[in-house]
Design an enzyme around this catalytic site. Structure first.
Site, PDB file in Angstrom:
ATOM      1  N   ASP A 103       0.777  -1.403   0.209  1.00 36.67           N
ATOM      2  CA  ASP A 103       0.199   0.008  -0.060  1.00 36.67           C
ATOM      3  C   ASP A 103       0.782   1.597  -0.214  1.00 36.67           C
ATOM      4  O   ASP A 103       0.047   2.351  -0.619  1.00 36.67           O
ATOM      5  CB  ASP A 103      -1.053   0.186   0.996  1.00 36.67           C
ATOM      6  N   TYR A 138       9.890   4.085   4.143  1.00 37.56           N
ATOM      7  CA  TYR A 138      10.900   3.437   4.329  1.00 37.56           C
ATOM      8  C   TYR A 138      12.415   3.343   3.711  1.00 37.56           C
ATOM      9  O   TYR A 138      12.864   3.922   4.514  1.00 37.56           O
ATOM     10  CB  TYR A 138      10.255   1.919   3.722  1.00 37.56           C
TER      11      TYR A 138
END
Length: 408
Positions: A154, A230
């Site tokens: 996602d 990330y």
């Protein structure tokens, strides 16, 4: 359509159930833990008939789609991954760095066994992989399933949605590429114009969405791109060390499985605390991340032959020149009844290409499944700083994860 969810006792399965449409006529939940399976089955209301089983072959027979959402070792395993990493002074996030290597080492063999059973029992099924580390696990399963396994996440979808909102545009084309949890948005094209430079020059607009706040305008302008969230763990490693989220989630979710608190209350608390220390306590939404909607969009495109474009984890097939064809990458894909095909993207700049190449090499070492390869995987990861630390990490994980005893 018969849909099978592997890891059917997982906490987020009700989010997938909520997203199902009328095309799903039968839902099968499979899990190795009968107690967790029963707890989640009891939460589900409405929708297609639901069967719950601990028998993998029984679950797979007749499957049209298989959602793989397993967590080998459970949240207790994640808590160990994080704690051991932090005890060694390195990042412990579950898919990044030492924690991600440990998670991959114990998950890849299980994912391969599942892929072999799918190929044998349900050869016509499409596998949609939710299991982390998603790129690594998808590549492991592709050894047996080829292009009939597709990984989803996602994060890139959310990034593109937030950037489009900050720009105030709809229907844009997103030039995004990398690996799972290691990608960059390099252009946003609308009517032939790249709007990303305009966004990068506007500090107020950048402050309006989470990646803009997370990385800051100066760094985004230096990169000339917007990284996946990330990348925070690579660009701000010292600041991202943080607390052990795995231990928090283990304690929190155990209260649900013990019947002490309801599922919805637990879910909202979980989402509200996600990366909170990096996001000034804010969250763009509390909708559970949205990966279930990506999965359903992918399934609808294949099942109904409705052509669409999604950012997915698929085999490279020449898309990124620095990686071989079989390497699983995360890029925009055209999807229809024949599956997912990567679309052309801008090649990554040297700094990004180097990081992608290094992390993909680590993935490949994890998939070898030997002690020598595992030691190299830890030692060569960009977020582990010495061979001695790598050896100590490997020995500690092998002692504390029964499934990794063969690496001791």
């Amino acid at each position: 359509m018969r849909l099978v969810i592997l890891g059917g006792g997982g906490f987020r399965v009700p989010l997938v159930h909520r997203a199902l449409d009328d095309s799903v006529t039968e839902l099968v939940l499979h899990d190795v833990d009968a107690h967790r399976l029963g707890a989640i089955r009891a939460v589900l209301r409405g929708g297609p008939p639901v069967t719950a089983t601990t028998d993998l072959d029984l679950a797979l027979r007749g499957a049209d789609f298989v959602f793989s959402a397993i967590r080998v070792g459970g949240l207790a395993g994640r808590a160990v991954d994080e704690r051991v990493a932090h005890e060694h002074g390195v990042l412990g996030q579950e898919t990044v760095g030492a924690g991600g290597v440990a998670y991959g080492l114990r998950t890849a063999p299980v994912a391969e066994r599942i892929a072999r059973r799918v190929a044998e029992v349900a050869p016509g099924a499409w596998v949609v992989n939710f299991t982390n580390p998603a790129g690594l696990v998808t590549e492991a399963m592709a050894r047996h399933l080829g292009d009939r396994v597709i990984g989803i996440c996602d994060s890139p979808v959310g990034l593109c949605r937030r950037v489009a909102g900050a720009l105030g545009v709809a229907g844009a084309v997103f030039d995004y590429a990398g690996l799972n949890h290691l990608g960059w948005l390099q252009a946003v094209r609308s009517n032939g114009e790249d709007l990303l430079p305009r966004l990068l020059a506007d500090d107020a607009a950048l402050a309006g969405f989470e990646e803009g706040r997370l990385f800051g305008g100066e760094w985004l302008r230096a990169l000339g791109a917007v990284p996946n969230e990330y990348l925070h763990y690579y660009y701000s490693t010292r600041e991202a060390m943080g607390a052990d989220r795995g231990a928090f989630l283990l304690a929190q979710q155990q209260r649900f499985y013990d019947g002490a608190v309801d599922w919805e209350t637990t879910r909202l608390e979980r989402e509200a605390t996600y990366m909170a220390h990096d996001r000034e306590g804010e969250r763009d939404s509390l909708e559970g991340g949205g990966y279930e909607h990506v999965a359903m969009a992918l399934m609808r495109a294949i099942h109904a032959d409705e052509k669409t474009t999604l950012i997915l984890n698929v085999r490279n097939n020449g898309t990124l020149s620095t990686l071989d064809d079989d390497a699983v990458v995360e890029v925009p894909c055209e999807v229809d009844a024949t599956g997912a095909r990567p679309l052309p993207v801008s090649q990554l700049p040297d700094h990004a290409a180097g990081l992608v190449t290094s992390v993909k090499a680590v993935d490949r070492l994890v998939l070898e499944g030997t002690r020598a390869a595992a030691l190299k995987a830890f030692a060569l990861h960009p977020l582990v700083d010495s061979v001695a630390t790598a050896r100590s990490l490997l020995d500690a994980y092998a002692r504390q994860h029964p499934g990794l005893a063969y690496l001791s």
